[in-house]
Write a protein that holds these residues in place. Structure first.
Motif, PDB file in Angstrom:
ATOM      1  N   ASN A 105       2.813   7.798   0.667  1.00  7.90           N
ATOM      2  CA  ASN A 105       2.503   9.194   0.019  1.00  7.90           C
ATOM      3  C   ASN A 105       1.296   9.659  -0.197  1.00  7.90           C
ATOM      4  O   ASN A 105       0.331   8.981  -0.288  1.00  7.90           O
ATOM      5  CB  ASN A 105       2.787   8.540  -1.609  1.00  7.90           C
ATOM      6  CG  ASN A 105       2.980   9.585  -2.734  1.00  7.90           C
ATOM      7  OD1 ASN A 105       1.982  10.699  -2.607  1.00  7.90           O
ATOM      8  ND2 ASN A 105       3.697   9.656  -3.499  1.00  7.90           N
ATOM      9  N   CYS A 133      -3.952   4.975   5.516  1.00  9.33           N
ATOM     10  CA  CYS A 133      -4.448   6.252   4.936  1.00  9.33           C
ATOM     11  C   CYS A 133      -5.728   6.042   5.070  1.00  9.33           C
ATOM     12  O   CYS A 133      -6.767   5.258   4.629  1.00  9.33           O
ATOM     13  CB  CYS A 133      -4.326   6.029   3.312  1.00  9.33           C
ATOM     14  SG  CYS A 133      -5.031   7.149   2.229  1.00  9.33           S
ATOM     15  N   THR A 183       0.011   4.001  -0.329  1.00 12.88           N
ATOM     16  CA  THR A 183      -0.928   5.433  -0.143  1.00 12.88           C
ATOM     17  C   THR A 183      -0.396   5.413   1.670  1.00 12.88           C
ATOM     18  O   THR A 183      -0.599   6.771   2.058  1.00 12.88           O
ATOM     19  CB  THR A 183      -2.301   5.038   0.121  1.00 12.88           C
ATOM     20  OG1 THR A 183      -2.846   4.090   1.013  1.00 12.88           O
ATOM     21  CG2 THR A 183      -2.783   4.934  -1.524  1.00 12.88           C
ATOM     22  N   THR A 184       0.257   4.715   2.071  1.00 15.55           N
ATOM     23  CA  THR A 184       0.630   4.944   3.748  1.00 15.55           C
ATOM     24  C   THR A 184       1.896   5.850   3.640  1.00 15.55           C
ATOM     25  O   THR A 184       2.209   6.359   4.688  1.00 15.55           O
ATOM     26  CB  THR A 184       0.813   3.601   4.296  1.00 15.55           C
ATOM     27  OG1 THR A 184       1.745   2.782   3.801  1.00 15.55           O
ATOM     28  CG2 THR A 184      -0.346   2.832   4.509  1.00 15.55           C
ATOM     29  N   ASP A 214       0.864  -1.125   0.078  1.00 14.74           N
ATOM     30  CA  ASP A 214       0.029  -0.047   0.042  1.00 14.74           C
ATOM     31  C   ASP A 214       0.923   1.265  -0.031  1.00 14.74           C
ATOM     32  O   ASP A 214       1.607   1.685   1.123  1.00 14.74           O
ATOM     33  CB  ASP A 214      -0.863   0.085   1.145  1.00 14.74           C
ATOM     34  CG  ASP A 214      -1.853   1.123   1.036  1.00 14.74           C
ATOM     35  OD1 ASP A 214      -1.837   1.784   0.132  1.00 14.74           O
ATOM     36  OD2 ASP A 214      -2.783   1.216   1.971  1.00 14.74           O
ATOM     37  N   GLU A 260      -6.504   8.387  -4.260  1.00 14.68           N
ATOM     38  CA  GLU A 260      -7.034   6.863  -4.560  1.00 14.68           C
ATOM     39  C   GLU A 260      -8.628   6.754  -3.846  1.00 14.68           C
ATOM     40  O   GLU A 260      -9.276   6.728  -4.538  1.00 14.68           O
ATOM     41  CB  GLU A 260      -6.192   6.086  -3.826  1.00 14.68           C
ATOM     42  CG  GLU A 260      -6.885   4.641  -3.865  1.00 14.68           C
ATOM     43  CD  GLU A 260      -5.859   3.486  -2.831  1.00 14.68           C
ATOM     44  OE1 GLU A 260      -6.467   2.755  -2.465  1.00 14.68           O
ATOM     45  OE2 GLU A 260      -4.916   3.788  -3.039  1.00 14.68           O
ATOM     46  N   TRP A 261      -8.726   7.691  -2.508  1.00 14.44           N
ATOM     47  CA  TRP A 261      -9.910   7.629  -2.011  1.00 14.44           C
ATOM     48  C   TRP A 261     -10.983   8.351  -2.718  1.00 14.44           C
ATOM     49  O   TRP A 261     -12.190   8.087  -2.748  1.00 14.44           O
ATOM     50  CB  TRP A 261      -9.812   7.718  -0.556  1.00 14.44           C
ATOM     51  CG  TRP A 261      -9.315   6.724   0.083  1.00 14.44           C
ATOM     52  CD1 TRP A 261      -8.008   6.501   0.612  1.00 14.44           C
ATOM     53  CD2 TRP A 261     -10.049   5.474   0.461  1.00 14.44           C
ATOM     54  NE1 TRP A 261      -7.724   5.191   1.398  1.00 14.44           N
ATOM     55  CE2 TRP A 261      -8.938   4.390   1.175  1.00 14.44           C
ATOM     56  CE3 TRP A 261     -11.332   4.945   0.336  1.00 14.44           C
ATOM     57  CZ2 TRP A 261      -9.707   3.396   1.539  1.00 14.44           C
ATOM     58  CZ3 TRP A 261     -11.749   3.719   0.836  1.00 14.44           C
ATOM     59  CH2 TRP A 261     -10.849   2.903   1.366  1.00 14.44           C
ATOM     60  N   LEU A 298      -1.068  10.210  -3.289  1.00 15.90           N
ATOM     61  CA  LEU A 298      -1.816   8.823  -3.749  1.00 15.90           C
ATOM     62  C   LEU A 298      -2.872   8.636  -2.742  1.00 15.90           C
ATOM     63  O   LEU A 298      -3.868   8.154  -2.953  1.00 15.90           O
ATOM     64  CB  LEU A 298      -0.782   7.815  -3.561  1.00 15.90           C
ATOM     65  CG  LEU A 298       0.389   7.853  -5.101  1.00 15.90           C
ATOM     66  CD1 LEU A 298       1.276   6.591  -4.816  1.00 15.90           C
ATOM     67  CD2 LEU A 298      -0.388   7.800  -6.217  1.00 15.90           C
ATOM     68  N   CYS A 299      -2.646   8.827  -1.132  1.00 15.57           N
ATOM     69  CA  CYS A 299      -3.781   8.535  -0.367  1.00 15.57           C
ATOM     70  C   CYS A 299      -4.797   9.301  -0.734  1.00 15.57           C
ATOM     71  O   CYS A 299      -6.095   8.633  -0.544  1.00 15.57           O
ATOM     72  CB  CYS A 299      -3.328   8.922   1.018  1.00 15.57           C
ATOM     73  SG  CYS A 299      -4.650   9.053   2.273  1.00 15.57           S
ATOM     74  N   LYS A 300      -4.907  10.615  -0.781  1.00 14.87           N
ATOM     75  CA  LYS A 300      -5.974  11.503  -1.397  1.00 14.87           C
ATOM     76  C   LYS A 300      -6.785  10.977  -2.554  1.00 14.87           C
ATOM     77  O   LYS A 300      -7.894  11.037  -2.718  1.00 14.87           O
ATOM     78  CB  LYS A 300      -5.404  12.993  -1.202  1.00 14.87           C
ATOM     79  CG  LYS A 300      -5.233  13.400   0.318  1.00 14.87           C
ATOM     80  CD  LYS A 300      -4.571  14.827   0.103  1.00 14.87           C
ATOM     81  CE  LYS A 300      -4.295  15.593   1.510  1.00 14.87           C
ATOM     82  NZ  LYS A 300      -5.422  15.425   2.412  1.00 14.87           N
ATOM     83  N   THR A 344      -2.533  10.543   6.340  1.00 13.40           N
ATOM     84  CA  THR A 344      -1.748   9.197   6.877  1.00 13.40           C
ATOM     85  C   THR A 344      -1.898   9.458   8.324  1.00 13.40           C
ATOM     86  O   THR A 344      -1.177  10.117   9.085  1.00 13.40           O
ATOM     87  CB  THR A 344      -0.431   9.510   6.439  1.00 13.40           C
ATOM     88  OG1 THR A 344      -0.258   9.498   4.967  1.00 13.40           O
ATOM     89  CG2 THR A 344       0.381   8.094   7.141  1.00 13.40           C
TER      90      THR A 344
END
Length: 333
Positions: free
Chosen positions: A88, A174, A85-86, A83, A95-96, A91-93, A160
């Motif tokens: 970056n 994330c 997103t944990t 993962d 992706e969701w 990417l976290c924002k 995060t």
């Protein structure tokens, strides 16, 4: 922590990972195939002239992005611990935000399809004229802009976050912080993604059914053309109602769990309770994807016109394969 509790936590973790992996792979494999067939069928000449089918088509496109792109990313994160997103935040924002937008757009285009059926079946000529391809294209554009706009909050509030895992260890993830936004998100998903669109689908589906019944007394049943129109309307209505039921079944559990988590976020919980909640959340999250990946199979069961176009595609593919085989044999000899 006793050895029996540790063993139970490990068993829950293993069962959760296996169950989520099986459900997710099933959704991606069968859903991907089905959604591709949906697109091939919806662009067929007998269907693509229907404004309702335009909504079906774009709903399928968003579902295809969700099932074939975003869900595999979540499989890697949930089942294999891969993962990004944990680490970056961007990417976290993203992706969701993409997950929320594609899920909502897919559902709300079905709402528009229900409204279109209501317009199309009305005895009022002025209302019937609102069911056009132009109206469908404008509605899709406006709804897409609205959906993108109202989900901006996920870009703002997803962070995060460092929180205890099922073993009590502090790990990054994330997710939204467990504050007022966490409670808001549970209510938001329940209303905007699950209950509200489903309620509108049911409402306009019932109103359409009422219009169809009224038409039986206004339009003579002996006219073949009118009988064909009524059969098509009834089939599209069955397809819509089937999808409404599936959306409620597969999306409501996650919303309920999110509300539970937000209301109990300040409570002290044992490692076993955290493991049990993790199992429930992961399973409910995996189930939500079936609301989008199962449409082809629902349409096939409930819509005769859909099955007819499907059989035409299958027969054409069969003839193409036979021609290729015959050509290859001729070249060999």
């Amino acid at each position: 922590m006793s050895s029996s509790v540790t063993l139970t936590i490990n068993q829950l973790s293993q069962a959760s990972s296996m169950l989520v992996l099986v459900l997710s792979l099933t959704s991606v494999t069968l859903g991907g195939i089905g959604l591709i067939f949906n697109i091939l069928i919806f662009i067929r000449p007998p269907l693509r002239r229907e404004p309702c089918v335009v909504y079906f088509f774009w709903s399928t496109c968003f579902s295809l992005i969700l099932i074939l792109i975003l869900q595999p990313v979540r499989i890697l994160a949930v089942s294999f611990g891969i993962d990004q997103t944990t680490f970056n935040l961007g990417l976290c924002k993203i992706e969701w935000f993409a997950i929320y937008v594609t899920r909502s757009a897919s559902s709300w285009f079905i709402v528009l399809a229900c409204i279109d059926r209501f317009f199309h079946s009305s005895a009022n000529a002025r209302v019937r004229r609102m069911s056009t391809l132009k109206t469908a294209r404008i509605s899709i554009l406006v709804m897409t802009i609205i959906i993108f706009s109202i989900h901006i909050h996920s870009i703002i509030y997803y962070q995060t976050v460092y929180q205890p895992d099922r073993f009590g260890n502090i790990t990054p993830s994330c997710s939204p912080e467990k504050s007022f936004y966490y409670t808001f998100l549970g209510l938001w998903n329940m209303v905007v993604y699950s209950l509200f669109p489903s309620s509108l689908m049911l409402l306009f589906g019932l109103l359409t059914l009422k219009n169809i019944r009224q038409q039986r007394f206004i339009i003579p049943a002996a006219i073949d053309h009118n009988q064909t129109i009524r059969r098509t309307d009834a089939q599209l209505l069955r397809m819509l109602l089937a999808q409404v039921i599936f959306i409620i079944i597969f999306t409501l559990p996650l919303s309920i769990l999110q509300l539970y988590s937000s209301f109990t976020g300040n409570f002290s919980k044992t490692a076993l309770q955290l493991a049990q909640e993790s199992f429930a959340f992961r399973t409910a999250s995996a189930l939500t994807y079936f609301a989008h990946s199962s449409t082809f199979y629902m349409y096939t069961v409930t819509g005769t016109i859909f099955r007819t176009e499907l059989f035409k595609i299958v027969r054409r593919c069969g003839r193409t394969i036979r021609n290729i085989v015959s050509t290859n044999r001729g070249e060999i000899y």
